[in-house]
Design an enzyme around this catalytic site. Sequence first.
Site, PDB file in Angstrom:
ATOM      1  N   MET A   1      39.504  22.026  31.756  1.00 38.64           N
ATOM      2  CA  MET A   1      38.251  22.414  32.407  1.00 38.64           C
ATOM      3  C   MET A   1      38.140  23.935  32.588  1.00 38.64           C
ATOM      4  O   MET A   1      37.092  24.524  32.316  1.00 38.64           O
ATOM      5  CB  MET A   1      38.124  21.711  33.759  1.00 38.64           C
ATOM      6  CG  MET A   1      36.770  21.921  34.405  1.00 38.64           C
ATOM      7  SD  MET A   1      36.614  21.112  35.998  1.00 38.64           S
ATOM      8  CE  MET A   1      36.487  19.408  35.519  1.00 38.64           C
TER       9      MET A   1
ATOM     10  N   TYR B   1      46.823  18.320  28.109  1.00 34.03           N
ATOM     11  CA  TYR B   1      46.514  16.899  28.290  1.00 34.03           C
ATOM     12  C   TYR B   1      46.577  16.157  26.959  1.00 34.03           C
ATOM     13  O   TYR B   1      46.140  16.671  25.926  1.00 34.03           O
ATOM     14  CB  TYR B   1      45.083  16.743  28.817  1.00 34.03           C
ATOM     15  CG  TYR B   1      44.851  17.243  30.213  1.00 34.03           C
ATOM     16  CD1 TYR B   1      45.473  16.640  31.309  1.00 34.03           C
ATOM     17  CD2 TYR B   1      43.982  18.306  30.446  1.00 34.03           C
ATOM     18  CE1 TYR B   1      45.232  17.095  32.609  1.00 34.03           C
ATOM     19  CE2 TYR B   1      43.731  18.756  31.740  1.00 34.03           C
ATOM     20  CZ  TYR B   1      44.365  18.150  32.818  1.00 34.03           C
ATOM     21  OH  TYR B   1      44.115  18.602  34.079  1.00 34.03           O
TER      22      TYR B   1
ATOM     23  N   LYS C   1      13.238  32.020  27.179  1.00 39.15           N
ATOM     24  CA  LYS C   1      13.428  30.735  27.871  1.00 39.15           C
ATOM     25  C   LYS C   1      14.922  30.426  28.023  1.00 39.15           C
ATOM     26  O   LYS C   1      15.755  31.028  27.329  1.00 39.15           O
ATOM     27  CB  LYS C   1      12.728  29.633  27.083  1.00 39.15           C
ATOM     28  CG  LYS C   1      13.321  29.398  25.702  1.00 39.15           C
ATOM     29  CD  LYS C   1      12.433  28.496  24.870  1.00 39.15           C
ATOM     30  CE  LYS C   1      13.049  28.223  23.517  1.00 39.15           C
ATOM     31  NZ  LYS C   1      12.105  27.588  22.596  1.00 39.15           N
TER      32      LYS C   1
ATOM     33  N   ARG D   1       5.288  17.320  19.143  1.00 42.37           N
ATOM     34  CA  ARG D   1       5.963  17.458  20.433  1.00 42.37           C
ATOM     35  C   ARG D   1       4.885  17.590  21.505  1.00 42.37           C
ATOM     36  O   ARG D   1       4.609  16.649  22.215  1.00 42.37           O
ATOM     37  CB  ARG D   1       6.923  18.656  20.388  1.00 42.37           C
ATOM     38  CG  ARG D   1       7.763  18.830  21.620  1.00 42.37           C
ATOM     39  CD  ARG D   1       8.866  19.860  21.411  1.00 42.37           C
ATOM     40  NE  ARG D   1       8.380  21.217  21.173  1.00 42.37           N
ATOM     41  CZ  ARG D   1       9.168  22.279  20.997  1.00 42.37           C
ATOM     42  NH1 ARG D   1      10.490  22.140  21.025  1.00 42.37           N
ATOM     43  NH2 ARG D   1       8.667  23.483  20.793  1.00 42.37           N
TER      44      ARG D   1
HETATM   45  C1  PLP Z   1      11.904  28.331  21.522  1.00 41.84           C
HETATM   46  C2  PLP Z   1      10.589  28.625  20.963  1.00 41.84           C
HETATM   47  C3  PLP Z   1      10.383  29.785  20.213  1.00 41.84           C
HETATM   48  C4  PLP Z   1      11.504  30.718  19.835  1.00 41.84           C
HETATM   49  O1  PLP Z   1      12.354  30.065  18.945  1.00 41.84           O
HETATM   50  P1  PLP Z   1      13.474  30.868  18.116  1.00 41.84           P
HETATM   51  O2  PLP Z   1      13.855  29.941  17.044  1.00 41.84           O
HETATM   52  O3  PLP Z   1      14.585  31.143  19.062  1.00 41.84           O
HETATM   53  O4  PLP Z   1      12.851  32.094  17.658  1.00 41.84           O
HETATM   54  C5  PLP Z   1       9.107  30.056  19.789  1.00 41.84           C
HETATM   55  N1  PLP Z   1       8.080  29.228  20.083  1.00 41.84           N
HETATM   56  C6  PLP Z   1       8.251  28.090  20.789  1.00 41.84           C
HETATM   57  C7  PLP Z   1       7.073  27.221  21.065  1.00 41.84           C
HETATM   58  C8  PLP Z   1       9.501  27.745  21.251  1.00 41.84           C
HETATM   59  O5  PLP Z   1       9.668  26.620  21.929  1.00 41.84           O
END
Ligand code: PLP
Length: 382
Positions: free
Chosen positions: A322, A273, A38, A136
Amino acid sequence: MLEAYSRAWCEIDYDTIEHNLKEIQKLMNKTKVMGIVKANAYGLGALPIAKTLRDLGIDYFGVSSVDEAIELREGGIQENILILGYTPPEHFSKLVEYDLVQSFLSEEYAKKLNDFAKAKDVVVRGHLKLDTGMNRIGIPFQDGHKEIEALKTIYELPYLRVEGIFSHFPVSDDLGQDARRFTKHQIELFEEAISYLKEEGIDPGLRHIQNSYGILNYGDLGFDYCRPGLLFNGMTSDDSIDTAYHLGLKPILTLKANVSLVKWIKAGESVSYGRHFVAQKPTKVATLSIGYADGLSRLVSNQGLEVLLHGKKAKLIGNICMDQCMADVTEIEGVQEGDEAVIVGEQEGNRVTIDRISRMMNTINNETLTSLASRLPRLPKK
Ligand SMILES: *Cc1c(COP(=O)(O)O)cnc(C)c1O
């Protein structure tokens, strides 16, 4: 974007992903690895990392959204792709079109998907998300709040194909007594839900619960899959946190920037800056072509962050701009325009970690990594 080494860039060591994966697999025995890629594989490039993992035999991927899933599909990933988060109804058709696996994150949501699928006479694939304590997303399944019948209801919705069940740990990184008790209880709740389904004559499908710290602190729990993300990149969230198991992970990221100018300034002259750095003596300053718009946060200005030049450590001085920042290279011979500075990674046997940046910002490596700007080319390691 120029696929070339320009002002600042990431070099990714794809070969080392194999090493990191093997380290995970050694610990997890027969539990298969789902590749969580992700957020662009935590900023390092979802498609190249997914392809690397696929070529190493990974047959399941996890992403956060339908957009990320489509990017993988269109890039040639034909393996299973689980969307870990929410897909809005206007994109339900994409789930079918791209053969994706959706998280069923509540009973109401599952019913909405089933209605959609019925109207279109299609089947939507998915895994049931069980909420054992993260609060969640997921079907509530905690002490005093168990929607146990919803599990059966969802598995029996005629236009859904529930191919798995999963849950998630909020404190698997914590080896303290309370956190361990909490996590172990989550595992019990997960097993209880699975037993319930079996007693009802329902095949729960693929079972998975462990993220990276779930792996490092609980080892092989014997479920069908585990879900590491960060570990592929060869790091944990925080180097100062100990874990029950120690894997020989190697970081795959090097972050580099070019030196654009080197010059001497006199005592009393200031840099950048705000004039927060004032030279106490003649100082040789190198300007680096990387700044906060690349993800090197302005919050680490004037905190003594060290980068590598000619394999030696040089402190950043003054506010990070930046697109540029400045380093004190008084003690380093021969620094010149066109040299490569290493912000994260190794140079001539010395190493600077991403973790030191995260510690200065009081955050975790996950955030520092995912803050790396899209304008930085991600290039294979030279
Ligand atoms: C992000 C995520 C993972 C992976 O998490 P890590 O800590 O990077 O291994 C696994 N399961 C769910 C549901 C996640 O949101």
